[in-house]
Design a protein around this motif. Sequence first.
Motif, PDB file in Angstrom:
ATOM      1  N   ILE A  73       7.174  -8.373   7.123  1.00  0.00           N
ATOM      2  CA  ILE A  73       7.320  -7.012   7.644  1.00  0.00           C
ATOM      3  C   ILE A  73       8.611  -6.926   8.449  1.00  0.00           C
ATOM      4  O   ILE A  73       8.887  -7.784   9.286  1.00  0.00           O
ATOM      5  CB  ILE A  73       6.124  -6.640   8.556  1.00  0.00           C
ATOM      6  CG1 ILE A  73       4.804  -6.835   7.809  1.00  0.00           C
ATOM      7  CG2 ILE A  73       6.259  -5.215   9.068  1.00  0.00           C
ATOM      8  CD1 ILE A  73       3.572  -6.723   8.701  1.00  0.00           C
TER       9      ILE A  73
ATOM     10  N   TYR B 276       2.679  -3.841  18.228  1.00  0.00           N
ATOM     11  CA  TYR B 276       2.563  -4.069  16.784  1.00  0.00           C
ATOM     12  C   TYR B 276       2.068  -5.483  16.498  1.00  0.00           C
ATOM     13  O   TYR B 276       1.175  -5.693  15.671  1.00  0.00           O
ATOM     14  CB  TYR B 276       3.908  -3.821  16.112  1.00  0.00           C
ATOM     15  CG  TYR B 276       3.824  -3.714  14.606  1.00  0.00           C
ATOM     16  CD1 TYR B 276       3.483  -2.513  13.996  1.00  0.00           C
ATOM     17  CD2 TYR B 276       4.068  -4.815  13.789  1.00  0.00           C
ATOM     18  CE1 TYR B 276       3.393  -2.413  12.609  1.00  0.00           C
ATOM     19  CE2 TYR B 276       3.986  -4.728  12.411  1.00  0.00           C
ATOM     20  CZ  TYR B 276       3.644  -3.512  11.821  1.00  0.00           C
ATOM     21  OH  TYR B 276       3.554  -3.417  10.457  1.00  0.00           O
TER      22      TYR B 276
ATOM     23  N   ALA C 295       7.874  -1.332   8.757  1.00  0.00           N
ATOM     24  CA  ALA C 295       6.834  -0.720   9.570  1.00  0.00           C
ATOM     25  C   ALA C 295       7.200   0.727   9.907  1.00  0.00           C
ATOM     26  O   ALA C 295       8.331   1.004  10.307  1.00  0.00           O
ATOM     27  CB  ALA C 295       6.646  -1.522  10.855  1.00  0.00           C
TER      28      ALA C 295
ATOM     29  N   TYR D 161       6.703   5.255   6.635  1.00  0.00           N
ATOM     30  CA  TYR D 161       6.228   3.936   6.210  1.00  0.00           C
ATOM     31  C   TYR D 161       6.808   3.636   4.835  1.00  0.00           C
ATOM     32  O   TYR D 161       6.595   4.405   3.888  1.00  0.00           O
ATOM     33  CB  TYR D 161       4.705   3.907   6.165  1.00  0.00           C
ATOM     34  CG  TYR D 161       4.062   3.974   7.528  1.00  0.00           C
ATOM     35  CD1 TYR D 161       3.579   2.835   8.151  1.00  0.00           C
ATOM     36  CD2 TYR D 161       3.956   5.187   8.209  1.00  0.00           C
ATOM     37  CE1 TYR D 161       3.001   2.889   9.409  1.00  0.00           C
ATOM     38  CE2 TYR D 161       3.390   5.253   9.468  1.00  0.00           C
ATOM     39  CZ  TYR D 161       2.915   4.099  10.065  1.00  0.00           C
ATOM     40  OH  TYR D 161       2.352   4.169  11.312  1.00  0.00           O
TER      41      TYR D 161
ATOM     42  N   THR E 220      -1.414   0.844  16.716  1.00  0.00           N
ATOM     43  CA  THR E 220      -0.649   0.647  15.492  1.00  0.00           C
ATOM     44  C   THR E 220      -1.550   0.294  14.310  1.00  0.00           C
ATOM     45  O   THR E 220      -2.706  -0.123  14.472  1.00  0.00           O
ATOM     46  CB  THR E 220       0.378  -0.484  15.698  1.00  0.00           C
ATOM     47  OG1 THR E 220      -0.325  -1.720  15.965  1.00  0.00           O
ATOM     48  CG2 THR E 220       1.306  -0.176  16.868  1.00  0.00           C
TER      49      THR E 220
ATOM     50  N   THR F 190      -1.554  -2.229  12.565  1.00  0.00           N
ATOM     51  CA  THR F 190      -1.945  -3.640  12.530  1.00  0.00           C
ATOM     52  C   THR F 190      -3.304  -3.883  13.176  1.00  0.00           C
ATOM     53  O   THR F 190      -3.887  -4.957  12.983  1.00  0.00           O
ATOM     54  CB  THR F 190      -0.880  -4.505  13.221  1.00  0.00           C
ATOM     55  OG1 THR F 190      -0.522  -3.907  14.478  1.00  0.00           O
ATOM     56  CG2 THR F 190       0.357  -4.629  12.362  1.00  0.00           C
TER      57      THR F 190
END
Length: 566
Positions: free
Chosen positions: A38, A59, A274, A537, A554, A556
Amino acid sequence: MIRRRPLLALLAALLAAATIGAMSVSQASAAPRDTLTIGLTQYPGTLNPMIDSMLAKSYVLGATQRQITVEGPDWQPVCQLCVKLPSLEDGDAVRFPSKTEAGEPVDGVRKTYTLRDDAFWADGTPVTTADVLFAWEVGRHPDTGVANFRAYRDVLDIEVHGPKRFTLVERKLDYRYRSAGDFQVLPAHLERPAFEVPREYRNRTLYQTDPGNPGLWNGPYRVAGVETGSRIVLARNEHWQGRRPAFDRVEIRAIENTSALEANLLSGTIDMIAGELGLAVDQAIAFEKRHGDRYAVTYQPGLVYEHMDVMLDNPVLADRRVRQALILAVDRQAINDRLFAGKQPVADSSVHPLDWVHAAEGVPTYGFDPKRAEALLDEAGWKPGPKGLRVNAKGETLSVELMTTAGNRTRELVEQVLADYWKRVGIETRIRNEPARVFFGETVRKRRFAGLAMFAWLSAPESLPRTTLHSESIPTEANNWAGQNATGFRNAEMDRLIDAAEIELDRDRRKAMWADIQRIYATELPAIPLYFRAEPYILPKWLTGLRPTGHKYTTTNWIEDWQVAE
């Protein structure tokens, strides 16, 4: 009369210059599907969950460090480490008579949580109430320098009913009472020695000195290695009992230059960008036109507020007329139309129209009015002088310093546009940018910027601005730079409204208070509103299950749901 055409020409020229030399290479063969790489534009200054506020850290922590509760993709509180949200109706939240710190009577709340039996740190140690107690000890200590210290200092006591069950006794029953808010947990079995000298904790914490220690992490992944300023490598937490994540390894690479970030995607060095910290909308739109057949591009509007914090200790900027002139002199709608294809609406305050507490009426707005800006500068004692710049009675030039994160192409472009607008009304702009980890970790946190600091706040729904606008949240050396009120804003009515809204459970009365908060904000302008950002994104088409939230928690936080398409 100021014409718009020269600005549009400047925008076109700057955009063209920014894209010269952009790489156009074929995508390399896909990386092994057991690894996801990422790209994002910032590297966190620390990984400690309680020290500093930086989106890059959030994140990483979303994948590695679970909280008691968070806000879900539907903008409602959900459990992460807990089993159930407490409620007054169910009896696991109970009112009691309490007092504010000033001694005024108020309702407090005792709310009971049960931690999940299957929550473990990555060294196999269970997550227990000992970790909750230790986090409370760290967070409430005045020398720790926690960003949101109120999350801990408003907890009067923690009643422990066993290794997995506890009751938070909170000073005030507020409208967010079901959620544990920003209350974190810390691994007491590892972190206690680092807290022997609380004022040194931020430097001695294992999150800083030994981030690869498995016992620091309780999410689906753990930090397995770091290259400071460059990348963070995540490996599966083998003691994670939830859904098994699809990837054995996740690499998070910090590439601060957004053009280089795009080039790394096209070359196959990274798999995705991201949305939380990636390309700006203008870059994403151009990218989608060229490469939309190979990547999925999604634009998520949300509670991301791009603005300029104003250093109110600066005597020039302490004059509200100067702050109002700065915003009136800029055609923010033209910036949105020409740079962002209309996808990033102009902000009148810090509250997004998507948030239910947004005030549609009664809040001052600032259109493009350079003549009014010039009149305000005249009133403030800044008269036209040599070389088209304004001077005061002492012959000093009206000059402001503007800072942002170095390498962010769009922010640097906006800086140039702002400087052009301000020059037209006689204001000189001095641009000085820094790498994100320095800008956020030192300059903004310790209030070391001299003029304007451009960045974004990413908030939760109906997020009360206590840490950014209440006078108790001004970072100082004495409080070890706790709080996020970097502007130094002090307003007694704002303090009163924040205190009152926090404990108002009636939605209608609370919304009226929110309208007053926005009115004061837009009138006093402790920050210059720019626009609400959309998050683009840029994802490989083989990646599924990623759900943008549009708020501060986020994607994640649900990384275990990300899957490889068959």
